[in-house]
Design a protein around this motif. Structure first.
Motif, PDB file in Angstrom:
ATOM      1  N   HIS A 102       0.840  -1.200   0.000  1.00  0.00           N
ATOM      2  CA  HIS A 102       0.000   0.000   0.000  1.00  0.00           C
ATOM      3  C   HIS A 102       0.878   1.254   0.000  1.00  0.00           C
ATOM      4  O   HIS A 102       0.637   2.186  -0.783  1.00  0.00           O
ATOM      5  N   TRP A 133       3.957   1.510  -1.021  1.00  0.00           N
ATOM      6  CA  TRP A 133       4.664   1.596  -2.306  1.00  0.00           C
ATOM      7  C   TRP A 133       3.736   2.122  -3.405  1.00  0.00           C
ATOM      8  O   TRP A 133       4.140   2.943  -4.229  1.00  0.00           O
ATOM      9  N   LEU A 134       2.505   1.648  -3.415  1.00  0.00           N
ATOM     10  CA  LEU A 134       1.539   2.123  -4.415  1.00  0.00           C
ATOM     11  C   LEU A 134       1.287   3.619  -4.245  1.00  0.00           C
ATOM     12  O   LEU A 134       1.261   4.363  -5.234  1.00  0.00           O
ATOM     13  N   GLU A 135       1.088   4.062  -3.013  1.00  0.00           N
ATOM     14  CA  GLU A 135       0.860   5.487  -2.751  1.00  0.00           C
ATOM     15  C   GLU A 135       2.060   6.322  -3.201  1.00  0.00           C
ATOM     16  O   GLU A 135       1.888   7.365  -3.847  1.00  0.00           O
ATOM     17  N   SER A 171       4.373   5.496  -5.403  1.00  0.00           N
ATOM     18  CA  SER A 171       4.519   5.407  -6.863  1.00  0.00           C
ATOM     19  C   SER A 171       3.530   6.317  -7.571  1.00  0.00           C
ATOM     20  O   SER A 171       3.845   6.904  -8.606  1.00  0.00           O
ATOM     21  N   LEU A 172       2.355   6.451  -7.018  1.00  0.00           N
ATOM     22  CA  LEU A 172       1.317   7.277  -7.626  1.00  0.00           C
ATOM     23  C   LEU A 172       1.753   8.738  -7.721  1.00  0.00           C
ATOM     24  O   LEU A 172       1.415   9.423  -8.695  1.00  0.00           O
ATOM     25  N   THR A 180      -0.543   3.050 -15.791  1.00  0.00           N
ATOM     26  CA  THR A 180      -0.081   2.549 -14.490  1.00  0.00           C
ATOM     27  C   THR A 180      -0.780   3.291 -13.353  1.00  0.00           C
ATOM     28  O   THR A 180      -1.199   2.672 -12.373  1.00  0.00           O
ATOM     29  N   SER A 181      -0.942   4.601 -13.485  1.00  0.00           N
ATOM     30  CA  SER A 181      -1.659   5.379 -12.463  1.00  0.00           C
ATOM     31  C   SER A 181      -3.105   4.921 -12.342  1.00  0.00           C
ATOM     32  O   SER A 181      -3.645   4.806 -11.236  1.00  0.00           O
ATOM     33  N   ILE A 236      -3.088   1.664 -10.445  1.00  0.00           N
ATOM     34  CA  ILE A 236      -2.800   1.865  -9.025  1.00  0.00           C
ATOM     35  C   ILE A 236      -4.017   2.458  -8.312  1.00  0.00           C
ATOM     36  O   ILE A 236      -4.393   2.005  -7.227  1.00  0.00           O
ATOM     37  N   ARG A 237      -4.638   3.452  -8.906  1.00  0.00           N
ATOM     38  CA  ARG A 237      -5.834   4.037  -8.290  1.00  0.00           C
ATOM     39  C   ARG A 237      -6.954   2.995  -8.168  1.00  0.00           C
ATOM     40  O   ARG A 237      -7.677   2.969  -7.169  1.00  0.00           O
ATOM     41  N   LEU A 259      -6.091   0.897  -5.173  1.00  0.00           N
ATOM     42  CA  LEU A 259      -6.250   1.638  -3.926  1.00  0.00           C
ATOM     43  C   LEU A 259      -7.714   1.893  -3.577  1.00  0.00           C
ATOM     44  O   LEU A 259      -8.081   1.855  -2.395  1.00  0.00           O
ATOM     45  N   TRP A 262      -9.041  -1.264  -1.965  1.00  0.00           N
ATOM     46  CA  TRP A 262      -8.101  -1.818  -0.987  1.00  0.00           C
ATOM     47  C   TRP A 262      -8.812  -2.618   0.108  1.00  0.00           C
ATOM     48  O   TRP A 262      -8.337  -3.683   0.507  1.00  0.00           O
TER      49      TRP A 262
END
Length: 159
Positions: free
Chosen positions: A32, A34-36, A38-39, A48-49, A52-53, A56, A59
């Motif tokens: 979580h 890392w995803l935040e 990376s965003l 990719t964004s 990821i969104r 999230l 989640w």
């Protein structure tokens, strides 16, 4: 996480929840974070964004299995159970008639339910078909897979 699930398969729901909280949750928390992070480094419109969104915003659903030891990590079991329906979809078009399609659906339902109840479908159907002619219609539920005793799927003889 799948390695953890492999280790705890077959344990009680409480044990599974404890192990997940101790071992899987820290991994998920790290993911979580890392995803935040990376965003913030990506273009908002990049694929990719978007991915990821998507992760999230879902989640809670993704991590729900950690809070309940009865829940599996994924829905692969349900998908495998439905595979026969998806594969047979085109075959159902060639049932010959509406009545033939209804009969096919009945048999597919009985076979699938027998499998879900750990029965050998062939042995189950053989037993039902030999008994049904003399069986009282008002007690037909006695012939349902969860009410009938027959060889389990794992010990059924191969033909």
């Amino acid at each position: 996480m799948y390695e953890i699930e492999k280790e705890i398969r077959g344990r009680s729901p409480d044990e599974r929840r404890e192990v997940r909280n101790a071992r899987s949750c820290p991994l998920l928390d790290s993911l979580h974070d890392w995803l935040e992070a990376s965003l913030t480094k990506l273009s908002k419109k990049s694929d990719t964004s978007v991915a990821i969104r998507y992760a999230l915003t879902r989640w809670d659903a993704l991590t729900r299995y950690c809070d309940d030891g009865r829940i599996e990590i994924d829905n692969n079991g349900a998908e495998r159970a439905l595979r026969a329906v998806a594969i047979g979809r085109k075959n159902y078009l060639f049932a010959g008639s509406d009545r033939g399609g209804e009969r096919a659906a009945t048999f597919y339902s009985l076979i699938g339910t027998a499998k879900l109840n750990g029965l050998d479908p062939e042995a189950y159907l053989r037993q039902v078909l030999t008994r049904i002619a003399d069986h009282p219609i008002n007690r037909i539920e006695e012939l349902l897979p969860w009410n009938i005793t027959t060889a389990p799927a794992s010990s059924a003889p191969t033909l």
